[in-house]
Design a protein around this motif. Structure first.
Motif, PDB file in Angstrom:
ATOM      1  N   ALA A  21       0.822  -1.213   0.000  1.00  0.00           N
ATOM      2  CA  ALA A  21       0.000   0.000   0.000  1.00  0.00           C
ATOM      3  C   ALA A  21       0.851   1.256   0.000  1.00  0.00           C
ATOM      4  CB  ALA A  21      -0.924   0.005   1.219  1.00  0.00           C
ATOM      5  N   VAL A  22       1.988   1.208   0.684  1.00  0.00           N
ATOM      6  CA  VAL A  22       2.955   2.309   0.713  1.00  0.00           C
ATOM      7  C   VAL A  22       4.314   1.695   0.435  1.00  0.00           C
ATOM      8  CG1 VAL A  22       4.084   4.026   2.187  1.00  0.00           C
ATOM      9  CG2 VAL A  22       1.611   3.718   2.311  1.00  0.00           C
ATOM     10  N   ASN A  23       5.040   2.258  -0.530  1.00  0.00           N
ATOM     11  CA  ASN A  23       6.258   1.622  -1.016  1.00  0.00           C
ATOM     12  C   ASN A  23       7.455   2.582  -0.989  1.00  0.00           C
ATOM     13  OD1 ASN A  23       8.008  -0.221  -2.164  1.00  0.00           O
ATOM     14  ND2 ASN A  23       7.343   0.174  -4.252  1.00  0.00           N
ATOM     15  N   ASN A  24       8.307   2.407   0.025  1.00  0.00           N
ATOM     16  CA  ASN A  24       9.598   3.092   0.066  1.00  0.00           C
ATOM     17  C   ASN A  24       9.462   4.623  -0.007  1.00  0.00           C
ATOM     18  OD1 ASN A  24      12.421   2.871   0.295  1.00  0.00           O
ATOM     19  ND2 ASN A  24      12.687   3.151  -1.913  1.00  0.00           N
ATOM     20  N   GLY A  32       7.429  24.480  10.939  1.00  0.00           N
ATOM     21  CA  GLY A  32       6.730  25.732  10.693  1.00  0.00           C
ATOM     22  C   GLY A  32       5.983  25.806   9.372  1.00  0.00           C
ATOM     23  N   SER A  33       5.934  24.697   8.636  1.00  0.00           N
ATOM     24  CA  SER A  33       5.279  24.713   7.324  1.00  0.00           C
ATOM     25  C   SER A  33       3.882  24.088   7.386  1.00  0.00           C
ATOM     26  CB  SER A  33       6.119  23.941   6.294  1.00  0.00           C
ATOM     27  OG  SER A  33       6.115  22.550   6.588  1.00  0.00           O
ATOM     28  N   ILE A  34       3.099  24.335   6.329  1.00  0.00           N
ATOM     29  CA  ILE A  34       1.872  23.584   6.082  1.00  0.00           C
ATOM     30  C   ILE A  34       2.186  22.656   4.904  1.00  0.00           C
ATOM     31  CG2 ILE A  34      -0.565  23.649   5.442  1.00  0.00           C
ATOM     32  CD1 ILE A  34      -0.745  26.442   6.602  1.00  0.00           C
ATOM     33  N   HIS A  35       2.188  21.368   5.184  1.00  0.00           N
ATOM     34  CA  HIS A  35       2.600  20.361   4.199  1.00  0.00           C
ATOM     35  C   HIS A  35       1.383  19.506   3.865  1.00  0.00           C
ATOM     36  CE1 HIS A  35       6.110  17.693   2.771  1.00  0.00           C
ATOM     37  NE2 HIS A  35       5.006  17.069   2.370  1.00  0.00           N
ATOM     38  N   ALA A  36       1.068  19.378   2.576  1.00  0.00           N
ATOM     39  CA  ALA A  36      -0.089  18.598   2.148  1.00  0.00           C
ATOM     40  C   ALA A  36       0.354  17.280   1.536  1.00  0.00           C
ATOM     41  CB  ALA A  36      -0.921  19.383   1.142  1.00  0.00           C
ATOM     42  N   LEU A  37      -0.391  16.242   1.851  1.00  0.00           N
ATOM     43  CA  LEU A  37      -0.188  14.912   1.271  1.00  0.00           C
ATOM     44  C   LEU A  37      -1.401  14.652   0.384  1.00  0.00           C
ATOM     45  CD1 LEU A  37       1.779  12.474   1.533  1.00  0.00           C
ATOM     46  CD2 LEU A  37       0.307  11.634   3.380  1.00  0.00           C
ATOM     47  N   ILE A  38      -1.172  14.586  -0.937  1.00  0.00           N
ATOM     48  CA  ILE A  38      -2.284  14.465  -1.868  1.00  0.00           C
ATOM     49  C   ILE A  38      -2.039  13.307  -2.830  1.00  0.00           C
ATOM     50  CG2 ILE A  38      -2.660  16.967  -1.733  1.00  0.00           C
ATOM     51  CD1 ILE A  38      -1.696  17.133  -4.671  1.00  0.00           C
ATOM     52  N   GLY A  39      -3.071  13.013  -3.621  1.00  0.00           N
ATOM     53  CA  GLY A  39      -2.959  11.965  -4.622  1.00  0.00           C
ATOM     54  C   GLY A  39      -4.341  11.461  -4.984  1.00  0.00           C
ATOM     55  N   PRO A  40      -4.460  10.792  -6.127  1.00  0.00           N
ATOM     56  CA  PRO A  40      -5.756  10.253  -6.536  1.00  0.00           C
ATOM     57  C   PRO A  40      -6.221   9.157  -5.581  1.00  0.00           C
ATOM     58  CG  PRO A  40      -4.019   9.453  -7.984  1.00  0.00           C
ATOM     59  CD  PRO A  40      -3.395  10.488  -7.091  1.00  0.00           C
ATOM     60  N   ASN A  41      -7.477   8.759  -5.709  1.00  0.00           N
ATOM     61  CA  ASN A  41      -7.993   7.677  -4.871  1.00  0.00           C
ATOM     62  C   ASN A  41      -7.125   6.431  -5.027  1.00  0.00           C
ATOM     63  OD1 ASN A  41     -10.124   9.188  -3.933  1.00  0.00           O
ATOM     64  ND2 ASN A  41     -11.556   8.473  -5.480  1.00  0.00           N
ATOM     65  N   GLY A  42      -6.868   5.759  -3.895  1.00  0.00           N
ATOM     66  CA  GLY A  42      -6.056   4.557  -3.941  1.00  0.00           C
ATOM     67  C   GLY A  42      -4.565   4.814  -3.988  1.00  0.00           C
ATOM     68  N   ALA A  43      -4.163   6.074  -3.768  1.00  0.00           N
ATOM     69  CA  ALA A  43      -2.741   6.430  -3.873  1.00  0.00           C
ATOM     70  C   ALA A  43      -1.927   5.986  -2.669  1.00  0.00           C
ATOM     71  CB  ALA A  43      -2.598   7.937  -4.062  1.00  0.00           C
ATOM     72  N   GLY A  44      -2.607   5.693  -1.560  1.00  0.00           N
ATOM     73  CA  GLY A  44      -1.899   5.318  -0.343  1.00  0.00           C
ATOM     74  C   GLY A  44      -1.797   6.433   0.679  1.00  0.00           C
ATOM     75  N   LYS A  45      -2.521   7.535   0.453  1.00  0.00           N
ATOM     76  CA  LYS A  45      -2.433   8.691   1.360  1.00  0.00           C
ATOM     77  C   LYS A  45      -2.842   8.326   2.785  1.00  0.00           C
ATOM     78  CE  LYS A  45      -5.459  11.182  -0.803  1.00  0.00           C
ATOM     79  NZ  LYS A  45      -5.860  10.208  -1.822  1.00  0.00           N
ATOM     80  N   THR A  46      -4.000   7.681   2.911  1.00  0.00           N
ATOM     81  CA  THR A  46      -4.514   7.364   4.250  1.00  0.00           C
ATOM     82  C   THR A  46      -3.595   6.393   4.964  1.00  0.00           C
ATOM     83  OG1 THR A  46      -6.788   7.761   3.548  1.00  0.00           O
ATOM     84  CG2 THR A  46      -6.483   6.435   5.524  1.00  0.00           C
ATOM     85  N   THR A  47      -3.104   5.383   4.247  1.00  0.00           N
ATOM     86  CA  THR A  47      -2.173   4.435   4.864  1.00  0.00           C
ATOM     87  C   THR A  47      -0.902   5.145   5.316  1.00  0.00           C
ATOM     88  OG1 THR A  47      -3.019   2.640   3.476  1.00  0.00           O
ATOM     89  CG2 THR A  47      -0.893   2.288   4.532  1.00  0.00           C
ATOM     90  N   CYS A  48      -0.365   6.005   4.461  1.00  0.00           N
ATOM     91  CA  CYS A  48       0.841   6.755   4.812  1.00  0.00           C
ATOM     92  C   CYS A  48       0.590   7.627   6.039  1.00  0.00           C
ATOM     93  CB  CYS A  48       1.279   7.600   3.619  1.00  0.00           C
ATOM     94  SG  CYS A  48       2.882   8.393   3.846  1.00  0.00           S
ATOM     95  N   PHE A  49      -0.541   8.299   6.064  1.00  0.00           N
ATOM     96  CA  PHE A  49      -0.910   9.162   7.190  1.00  0.00           C
ATOM     97  C   PHE A  49      -1.027   8.331   8.472  1.00  0.00           C
ATOM     98  CE2 PHE A  49      -3.765  12.059   9.548  1.00  0.00           C
ATOM     99  CZ  PHE A  49      -3.121  13.262   9.327  1.00  0.00           C
ATOM    100  N   ASN A  50      -1.641   7.137   8.357  1.00  0.00           N
ATOM    101  CA  ASN A  50      -1.795   6.261   9.523  1.00  0.00           C
ATOM    102  C   ASN A  50      -0.443   5.746  10.024  1.00  0.00           C
ATOM    103  OD1 ASN A  50      -4.578   6.487   9.765  1.00  0.00           O
ATOM    104  ND2 ASN A  50      -4.979   4.757   8.421  1.00  0.00           N
ATOM    105  N   LEU A  51       0.503   5.568   9.105  1.00  0.00           N
ATOM    106  CA  LEU A  51       1.852   5.170   9.513  1.00  0.00           C
ATOM    107  C   LEU A  51       2.546   6.304  10.255  1.00  0.00           C
ATOM    108  CD1 LEU A  51       2.984   3.376   6.224  1.00  0.00           C
ATOM    109  CD2 LEU A  51       2.547   2.258   8.424  1.00  0.00           C
ATOM    110  N   LEU A  52       2.445   7.514   9.711  1.00  0.00           N
ATOM    111  CA  LEU A  52       3.114   8.667  10.323  1.00  0.00           C
ATOM    112  C   LEU A  52       2.544   8.989  11.699  1.00  0.00           C
ATOM    113  CD1 LEU A  52       3.356  10.970   7.179  1.00  0.00           C
ATOM    114  CD2 LEU A  52       5.266   9.810   8.317  1.00  0.00           C
ATOM    115  N   THR A  53       1.232   8.735  11.883  1.00  0.00           N
ATOM    116  CA  THR A  53       0.584   9.038  13.161  1.00  0.00           C
ATOM    117  C   THR A  53       0.545   7.814  14.077  1.00  0.00           C
ATOM    118  OG1 THR A  53      -1.591   8.652  12.129  1.00  0.00           O
ATOM    119  CG2 THR A  53      -0.814  10.921  12.258  1.00  0.00           C
TER     120      THR A  53
END
Length: 251
Positions: A21-24, A32-53
Protein backbone atom coordinates in the motif's frame (compact mmCIF):
# COMPACT_ATOMS: atom_id res chain seq x y z
CA UNK A 1 16.64 13.92 8.36
CA UNK A 2 17.19 17.36 6.85
CA UNK A 3 18.17 20.09 9.29
CA UNK A 4 14.88 21.99 9.00
CA UNK A 5 12.63 18.93 9.16
CA UNK A 6 10.50 18.26 12.24
CA UNK A 7 9.05 14.98 10.90
CA UNK A 8 10.83 12.65 8.48
CA UNK A 9 10.25 9.23 6.98
CA UNK A 10 12.80 7.07 5.20
CA UNK A 11 11.94 3.98 3.18
CA UNK A 12 8.44 3.86 4.69
CA UNK A 13 6.71 0.70 3.47
CA UNK A 14 3.47 -1.06 4.41
CA UNK A 15 2.33 -4.40 3.05
CA UNK A 16 -1.06 -6.02 3.63
CA UNK A 17 -0.98 -9.75 2.79
CA UNK A 18 1.23 -9.23 -0.22
CA UNK A 19 -0.31 -5.92 -1.33
CA UNK A 20 2.11 -3.01 -1.02
CA UNK A 21 0.00 0.00 0.00
CA UNK A 22 2.96 2.31 0.71
CA UNK A 23 6.26 1.62 -1.02
CA UNK A 24 9.60 3.09 0.07
CA UNK A 25 8.31 6.61 0.81
CA UNK A 26 10.80 9.31 1.80
CA UNK A 27 9.25 12.43 3.31
CA UNK A 28 10.48 15.56 5.10
CA UNK A 29 8.06 18.00 6.74
CA UNK A 30 9.77 21.33 7.39
CA UNK A 31 9.30 22.91 10.80
CA UNK A 32 6.73 25.73 10.69
CA UNK A 33 5.28 24.71 7.32
CA UNK A 34 1.87 23.58 6.08
CA UNK A 35 2.60 20.36 4.20
CA UNK A 36 -0.09 18.60 2.15
CA UNK A 37 -0.19 14.91 1.27
CA UNK A 38 -2.28 14.47 -1.87
CA UNK A 39 -2.96 11.96 -4.62
CA UNK A 40 -5.76 10.25 -6.54
CA UNK A 41 -7.99 7.68 -4.87
CA UNK A 42 -6.06 4.56 -3.94
CA UNK A 43 -2.74 6.43 -3.87
CA UNK A 44 -1.90 5.32 -0.34
CA UNK A 45 -2.43 8.69 1.36
CA UNK A 46 -4.51 7.36 4.25
CA UNK A 47 -2.17 4.43 4.86
CA UNK A 48 0.84 6.75 4.81
CA UNK A 49 -0.91 9.16 7.19
CA UNK A 50 -1.80 6.26 9.52
CA UNK A 51 1.85 5.17 9.51
CA UNK A 52 3.11 8.67 10.32
CA UNK A 53 0.58 9.04 13.16
CA UNK A 54 1.37 5.50 14.41
CA UNK A 55 -2.12 4.08 13.95
CA UNK A 56 -0.34 1.51 11.78
CA UNK A 57 3.10 0.03 12.18
CA UNK A 58 5.28 0.02 9.04
CA UNK A 59 6.50 -3.20 7.47
CA UNK A 60 9.85 -1.47 7.04
CA UNK A 61 11.36 2.00 7.15
CA UNK A 62 11.90 4.60 9.86
CA UNK A 63 10.10 7.72 11.16
CA UNK A 64 11.81 10.46 13.12
CA UNK A 65 10.25 13.40 14.98
CA UNK A 66 12.44 16.19 16.32
CA UNK A 67 15.44 13.99 15.63
CA UNK A 68 14.05 11.08 17.69
CA UNK A 69 13.21 7.70 16.18
CA UNK A 70 9.48 7.19 16.82
CA UNK A 71 9.04 4.16 14.54
CA UNK A 72 8.23 1.80 17.40
CA UNK A 73 6.12 4.19 19.48
CA UNK A 74 2.33 4.17 19.82
CA UNK A 75 -0.03 6.98 18.79
CA UNK A 76 -0.47 7.88 22.48
CA UNK A 77 3.31 8.04 22.92
CA UNK A 78 3.81 10.47 20.04
CA UNK A 79 0.87 12.61 21.19
CA UNK A 80 2.73 13.11 24.46
CA UNK A 81 5.74 14.26 22.41
CA UNK A 82 3.60 16.97 20.78
CA UNK A 83 2.54 15.23 17.55
CA UNK A 84 -1.27 15.21 17.61
CA UNK A 85 -3.76 13.97 15.04
CA UNK A 86 -7.19 15.44 14.37
CA UNK A 87 -9.63 12.94 12.92
CA UNK A 88 -11.48 12.95 9.61
CA UNK A 89 -14.77 12.11 11.35
CA UNK A 90 -15.62 14.79 13.87
CA UNK A 91 -14.72 13.46 17.32
CA UNK A 92 -16.63 15.48 19.91
CA UNK A 93 -18.97 14.63 22.78
CA UNK A 94 -22.36 15.62 21.27
CA UNK A 95 -24.25 15.94 24.56
CA UNK A 96 -21.67 18.21 26.17
CA UNK A 97 -21.32 21.92 25.50
CA UNK A 98 -18.51 23.43 23.46
CA UNK A 99 -16.89 24.63 26.70
CA UNK A 100 -17.17 21.20 28.33
CA UNK A 101 -15.59 19.49 25.30
CA UNK A 102 -12.53 21.74 25.38
CA UNK A 103 -12.31 21.46 29.17
CA UNK A 104 -12.06 17.67 28.89
CA UNK A 105 -9.14 18.02 26.47
CA UNK A 106 -7.40 20.33 28.93
CA UNK A 107 -7.93 17.80 31.74
CA UNK A 108 -6.36 15.14 29.54
CA UNK A 109 -3.33 17.28 28.71
CA UNK A 110 -2.68 18.00 32.37
CA UNK A 111 -2.79 14.32 33.21
CA UNK A 112 -6.18 14.32 34.92
CA UNK A 113 -8.60 11.50 34.24
CA UNK A 114 -11.96 12.14 32.59
CA UNK A 115 -13.62 12.94 35.90
CA UNK A 116 -17.09 14.00 34.80
CA UNK A 117 -18.18 13.90 38.43
CA UNK A 118 -15.59 16.39 39.67
CA UNK A 119 -16.91 19.48 41.41
CA UNK A 120 -17.85 22.43 39.24
CA UNK A 121 -15.40 24.56 41.22
CA UNK A 122 -12.48 22.35 40.24
CA UNK A 123 -13.57 22.21 36.62
CA UNK A 124 -13.85 26.03 36.45
CA UNK A 125 -10.07 26.20 36.80
CA UNK A 126 -9.94 25.23 33.14
CA UNK A 127 -12.53 27.75 31.92
CA UNK A 128 -10.28 30.68 31.00
CA UNK A 129 -7.92 28.58 28.92
CA UNK A 130 -10.83 26.69 27.35
CA UNK A 131 -12.52 29.95 26.37
CA UNK A 132 -9.25 31.13 24.82
CA UNK A 133 -9.09 28.05 22.57
CA UNK A 134 -12.77 28.48 21.71
CA UNK A 135 -12.10 32.08 20.69
CA UNK A 136 -9.12 30.95 18.59
CA UNK A 137 -11.43 28.84 16.41
CA UNK A 138 -14.21 31.43 16.21
CA UNK A 139 -16.77 29.64 18.39
CA UNK A 140 -17.19 32.11 21.26
CA UNK A 141 -20.85 32.69 20.36
CA UNK A 142 -21.45 28.93 20.69
CA UNK A 143 -19.60 28.36 23.99
CA UNK A 144 -22.66 27.07 25.86
CA UNK A 145 -24.28 25.19 22.97
CA UNK A 146 -24.30 21.43 22.85
CA UNK A 147 -21.71 20.16 20.41
CA UNK A 148 -24.29 17.91 18.74
CA UNK A 149 -26.32 20.96 17.70
CA UNK A 150 -23.46 22.66 15.86
CA UNK A 151 -23.22 22.71 12.07
CA UNK A 152 -20.74 20.27 10.53
CA UNK A 153 -18.13 22.97 9.89
CA UNK A 154 -18.38 24.27 13.46
CA UNK A 155 -18.02 20.72 14.82
CA UNK A 156 -14.77 20.48 12.89
CA UNK A 157 -13.67 23.83 14.37
CA UNK A 158 -14.50 22.49 17.85
CA UNK A 159 -12.49 19.37 17.11
CA UNK A 160 -9.51 21.54 16.21
CA UNK A 161 -10.01 23.53 19.44
CA UNK A 162 -9.88 20.32 21.49
CA UNK A 163 -6.75 19.30 19.58
CA UNK A 164 -5.13 22.69 20.27
CA UNK A 165 -5.93 22.23 23.96
CA UNK A 166 -3.40 19.37 23.93
CA UNK A 167 -0.78 22.00 23.00
CA UNK A 168 0.67 20.18 19.98
CA UNK A 169 3.90 21.28 18.35
CA UNK A 170 2.73 19.54 15.17
CA UNK A 171 -0.86 19.01 14.06
CA UNK A 172 -1.87 16.27 11.62
CA UNK A 173 -5.18 16.90 9.88
CA UNK A 174 -7.03 14.10 8.08
CA UNK A 175 -9.14 15.63 5.30
CA UNK A 176 -10.17 18.71 7.31
CA UNK A 177 -12.48 19.97 4.53
CA UNK A 178 -14.34 16.70 3.83
CA UNK A 179 -18.08 17.21 3.49
CA UNK A 180 -18.00 20.97 4.03
CA UNK A 181 -19.92 23.76 2.37
CA UNK A 182 -17.86 26.45 0.64
CA UNK A 183 -18.51 28.82 3.55
CA UNK A 184 -17.19 26.24 5.99
CA UNK A 185 -14.17 25.52 3.76
CA UNK A 186 -13.27 29.21 3.80
CA UNK A 187 -13.73 29.42 7.57
CA UNK A 188 -11.62 26.33 8.33
CA UNK A 189 -8.96 27.37 5.79
CA UNK A 190 -8.60 30.71 7.59
CA UNK A 191 -8.46 28.86 10.91
CA UNK A 192 -5.70 26.51 9.70
CA UNK A 193 -3.67 29.43 8.39
CA UNK A 194 -4.06 31.20 11.75
CA UNK A 195 -3.08 28.24 13.93
CA UNK A 196 -0.12 27.46 11.65
CA UNK A 197 1.67 30.65 12.69
CA UNK A 198 3.41 28.88 15.57
CA UNK A 199 3.20 25.18 14.73
CA UNK A 200 3.73 22.70 11.90
CA UNK A 201 0.79 21.17 10.02
CA UNK A 202 0.64 18.05 7.86
CA UNK A 203 -2.70 17.41 6.18
CA UNK A 204 -4.27 14.89 3.83
CA UNK A 205 -6.69 16.82 1.64
CA UNK A 206 -8.73 16.07 -1.50
CA UNK A 207 -9.73 19.68 -2.19
CA UNK A 208 -6.99 20.89 -4.51
CA UNK A 209 -8.01 24.55 -4.31
CA UNK A 210 -7.52 24.34 -0.52
CA UNK A 211 -4.14 22.70 -1.08
CA UNK A 212 -3.15 25.43 -3.54
CA UNK A 213 -4.16 28.21 -1.15
CA UNK A 214 -2.75 26.80 2.09
CA UNK A 215 0.25 24.59 1.42
CA UNK A 216 3.90 25.56 1.49
CA UNK A 217 4.97 22.13 0.29
CA UNK A 218 3.15 19.18 -1.28
CA UNK A 219 3.94 15.48 -1.54
CA UNK A 220 2.00 13.68 -4.27
CA UNK A 221 1.49 9.93 -3.89
CA UNK A 222 0.37 7.49 -6.58
CA UNK A 223 0.17 3.72 -6.23
CA UNK A 224 1.84 3.98 -2.85
CA UNK A 225 4.92 5.82 -4.07
CA UNK A 226 6.07 9.44 -4.07
CA UNK A 227 5.28 10.80 -7.52
CA UNK A 228 6.35 14.43 -7.03
CA UNK A 229 7.23 16.94 -4.31
CA UNK A 230 7.42 20.73 -4.26
CA UNK A 231 5.16 23.76 -4.08
CA UNK A 232 1.77 23.77 -5.80
CA UNK A 233 3.01 25.62 -8.89
CA UNK A 234 5.65 22.95 -9.40
CA UNK A 235 3.65 19.78 -8.77
CA UNK A 236 0.51 20.97 -10.59
CA UNK A 237 2.51 21.30 -13.83
CA UNK A 238 4.28 17.96 -13.47
CA UNK A 239 3.15 15.68 -16.35
CA UNK A 240 3.29 12.61 -14.07
CA UNK A 241 0.93 14.29 -11.59
CA UNK A 242 -1.49 15.38 -14.33
CA UNK A 243 -1.51 11.85 -15.78
CA UNK A 244 -2.12 10.29 -12.35
CA UNK A 245 -5.13 12.49 -11.63
CA UNK A 246 -6.66 12.24 -15.09
CA UNK A 247 -6.04 8.49 -15.16
CA UNK A 248 -7.90 8.16 -11.85
CA UNK A 249 -10.83 10.21 -13.09
CA UNK A 250 -9.91 13.39 -11.26
CA UNK A 251 -9.48 16.84 -12.74
Amino acid sequence: MTEAAILSARGLTKEFKGFVAVNNVDLDVRRGSIHALIGPNGAGKTTCFNLLTKFLQPTSGAITYNGRDITGLSSADIARLGLVRSFQISAVFPNLTVLENVRIALQRRRGDSYDFWRSETVLREYDDEARSHIADVGLTAFTDERAGELSYGRKRALEIATTLALNPEMLLLDEPMAGMTQEDVERISALIRRIATNRTILMVEHNLSVVANLSDHITVLARGEVLAQGDYATVSKDPKVIDAYIGAGHG
